[in-house]
Write a protein that holds these residues in place. Structure first.
Motif, mmCIF file in Angstrom:
data_model
loop_
_atom_site.group_PDB
_atom_site.id
_atom_site.type_symbol
_atom_site.label_atom_id
_atom_site.label_comp_id
_atom_site.label_asym_id
_atom_site.label_seq_id
_atom_site.Cartn_x
_atom_site.Cartn_y
_atom_site.Cartn_z
ATOM 1 N N HIS A 118 -2.960 8.820 14.357
ATOM 2 C CA HIS A 118 -4.280 9.411 14.622
ATOM 3 C C HIS A 118 -5.314 8.317 14.870
ATOM 4 O O HIS A 118 -5.253 7.236 14.275
ATOM 5 C CB HIS A 118 -4.707 10.380 13.522
ATOM 6 C CG HIS A 118 -5.101 9.781 12.200
ATOM 7 N ND1 HIS A 118 -6.384 9.334 11.948
ATOM 8 C CD2 HIS A 118 -4.418 9.583 11.052
ATOM 9 C CE1 HIS A 118 -6.450 8.887 10.699
ATOM 10 N NE2 HIS A 118 -5.261 9.021 10.123
ATOM 11 N N ASP A 157 -7.290 2.799 7.972
ATOM 12 C CA ASP A 157 -6.785 4.171 8.106
ATOM 13 C C ASP A 157 -7.551 4.789 9.280
ATOM 14 O O ASP A 157 -8.701 5.186 9.125
ATOM 15 C CB ASP A 157 -7.029 4.962 6.815
ATOM 16 C CG ASP A 157 -6.607 6.422 6.946
ATOM 17 O OD1 ASP A 157 -6.025 6.801 7.975
ATOM 18 O OD2 ASP A 157 -6.884 7.193 6.006
ATOM 19 N N ASN A 158 -7.070 4.846 10.474
ATOM 20 C CA ASN A 158 -5.685 4.658 10.786
ATOM 21 C C ASN A 158 -5.508 3.667 11.932
ATOM 22 O O ASN A 158 -4.510 3.675 12.621
ATOM 23 C CB ASN A 158 -5.073 6.016 11.144
ATOM 24 C CG ASN A 158 -3.581 5.985 11.178
ATOM 25 O OD1 ASN A 158 -2.951 5.257 10.444
ATOM 26 N ND2 ASN A 158 -3.007 6.763 12.084
ATOM 27 N N GLU A 213 -7.347 14.225 12.833
ATOM 28 C CA GLU A 213 -6.393 14.290 11.719
ATOM 29 C C GLU A 213 -7.119 14.426 10.388
ATOM 30 O O GLU A 213 -6.693 15.178 9.508
ATOM 31 C CB GLU A 213 -5.519 13.016 11.707
ATOM 32 C CG GLU A 213 -4.350 13.074 10.724
ATOM 33 C CD GLU A 213 -4.654 12.569 9.310
ATOM 34 O OE1 GLU A 213 -3.820 12.751 8.423
ATOM 35 O OE2 GLU A 213 -5.748 12.002 9.084
ATOM 36 N N GLU A 214 -8.204 13.686 10.252
ATOM 37 C CA GLU A 214 -8.887 13.596 8.954
ATOM 38 C C GLU A 214 -9.536 14.914 8.522
ATOM 39 O O GLU A 214 -9.941 15.070 7.385
ATOM 40 C CB GLU A 214 -9.943 12.481 8.986
ATOM 41 C CG GLU A 214 -9.370 11.068 9.155
ATOM 42 C CD GLU A 214 -8.647 10.546 7.915
ATOM 43 O OE1 GLU A 214 -8.580 11.272 6.904
ATOM 44 O OE2 GLU A 214 -8.157 9.405 7.962
ATOM 45 N N ASP A 229 1.084 6.330 9.792
ATOM 46 C CA ASP A 229 -0.229 6.470 9.151
ATOM 47 C C ASP A 229 -0.275 5.497 7.977
ATOM 48 O O ASP A 229 0.696 4.771 7.716
ATOM 49 C CB ASP A 229 -0.433 7.927 8.684
ATOM 50 C CG ASP A 229 -1.908 8.316 8.583
ATOM 51 O OD1 ASP A 229 -2.752 7.427 8.300
ATOM 52 O OD2 ASP A 229 -2.219 9.502 8.765
ATOM 53 N N THR A 230 -1.383 5.500 7.291
ATOM 54 C CA THR A 230 -1.516 4.673 6.096
ATOM 55 C C THR A 230 -1.160 5.513 4.873
ATOM 56 O O THR A 230 -1.185 6.739 4.943
ATOM 57 C CB THR A 230 -2.956 4.167 5.962
ATOM 58 O OG1 THR A 230 -3.833 5.282 6.075
ATOM 59 C CG2 THR A 230 -3.284 3.167 7.052
HETATM 60 ZN ZN LIG Z 1 -4.853 8.502 8.081
#
Ligand SMILES: [Zn+2]
Length: 348
Positions: free
Chosen positions: A63, A172-173, A204-205, A227-228
């Motif tokens: 993302h 992130d990210n 995404e968030e 991702d993280t």
């Molecule tokens: Zn993320």
């Protein structure tokens, strides 16, 4: 680290959920001479393809949106009230600089009540998002002429290297965007049989929104999300609470709150890592979700897994990753691609 300037640029570019134009255009520019095809869908997901010779499709995704804020209200004195976009820990906002993306970029500071004025009760209470306002230092009229309700706000912080670690906002990210970009460049050189889609997803968030539509469109057979994840390997943490540790290798996701990764994909990633001497750790994340879930469930579903970059101080202003983990992530993706088309994927 090789490519550190590219990463610094990726972290610096603003892109709260739903407002990813600047970061998307930058990524598009990086891939325009490399990908066989580049598309942007209605929601703003960016898809870079490698055509391949096989009928099987692999979707790699990361993302591109970052957590941030949005202008909610401007008061008579020109102070800004805001709403968070994505999950913020309010206590980490104190005295931070932010950038309000109005008609031009305007630096603001997160203000709150000074310690001298806090009552005994207030001092013992964790701060709430609503306790903060943004002070731009500008006269009210100027604020109103430059800033509107709905303007995005991002964190302001430079990337630095700290020994083997990298410290910046928005790792992130953007660290995964970096991994996916580097991986895709190598994929094009390898010219594998699989059709491969490097997908840079939006929103995404705020609930894995972009991944849902783009996975439906691509209908992949296989998917690996990048991702993280939390690295809580810090003082006071018990060893079972750490989720992942910095410098201990790329994390292979087994599950998070949103997804149970396909056990076959988990096994393939573990086997490939071990076979190629790539340092890895297993990830179980009890809370928090990733695009992996949206991709796994789109359309008829697919065989989905994920790798995660261990990240300390995640969803704060100064997120931190270890460069060896980042490199291990790229190595693992590249090593996995050839394996995917070679093995039997039936349930057993
Ligand atoms: Zn993320």
């Amino acid at each position: 680290m090789e490519g550190i300037e590219l990463l610094a640029k990726l972290c610096a570019l603003p892109g709260i959920s739903g407002y990813e134009t600047a970061i998307r255009n930058f990524i598009k520019d990086q891939l325009k001479d490399i990908a066989d095809k580049i598309e942007v869908d209605a929601m703003g997901n960016l898809i870079a393809s490698h055509t391949g010779r096989s009928t099987q499709k692999l979707m790699l995704s990361a993302h591109i949106d970052e957590i941030g804020f949005m202008v909610q209200h401007i008061d008579d004195e020109g102070f800004i009230r805001f709403i968070p976009i994505g999950g913020f820990d309010a206590k980490t906002l104190t005295a931070q600089r932010v950038i309000v993306h109005g008609k031009k970029d305007i630096v603001g500071v997160m203000g709150s009540k000074p310690i001298h004025l806090l009552s005994a009760e207030e001092r013992n209470k964790a701060p709430q998002i609503k306790d903060y306002f943004i002070d731009t230092g500008l006269p009210a009229e100027e604020v109103r002429s430059l800033i509107q309700i709905g303007d995005p706000i991002t964190r302001e912080r430079e990337l630095i290297q700290m020994g083997p670690c990298i410290n910046a906002k928005s790792l992130d990210n953007r660290i995964s965007v970096f991994v996916l970009l580097q991986t895709f460049v190598q994929i094009k050189k390898m010219n594998p049989e699989l059709q491969i889609f490097a997908v840079f997803t939006v929103q995404e968030e705020v609930g894995l929104r972009g991944a849902r539509t783009v996975a439906h469109r691509i209908a992949p057979d296989f998917a690996i999300n990048v991702d993280t994840t939390i690295a809580f390997d810090v003082p006071g943490a018990q060893s079972h609470e750490m989720v992942s540790r910095l410098g201990e290798g790329i994390a292979i996701k087994i599950m998070d709150h949103s997804v149970l990764c396909d056990y076959r994909m988990v096994q393939v990633l573990k086997d490939v890592a071990s076979k190629n001497q790539i340092k890895w750790q297993a990830e179980i994340l009890p809370s928090g979700g990733t695009d992996t879930s949206a991709v796994q469930l789109a359309g008829n579903g697919c065989i989905a897994g994920a790798i995660s970059i261990p990240t300390r101080h995640i969803h704060q202003v100064i997120e931190m990753v270890h460069q060896e983990d980042v490199k291990a992530g790229i190595d693992l993706l590249l090593a996995t691609i050839t394996t995917i088309s070679e093995i039997e994927w039936n349930h057993h």
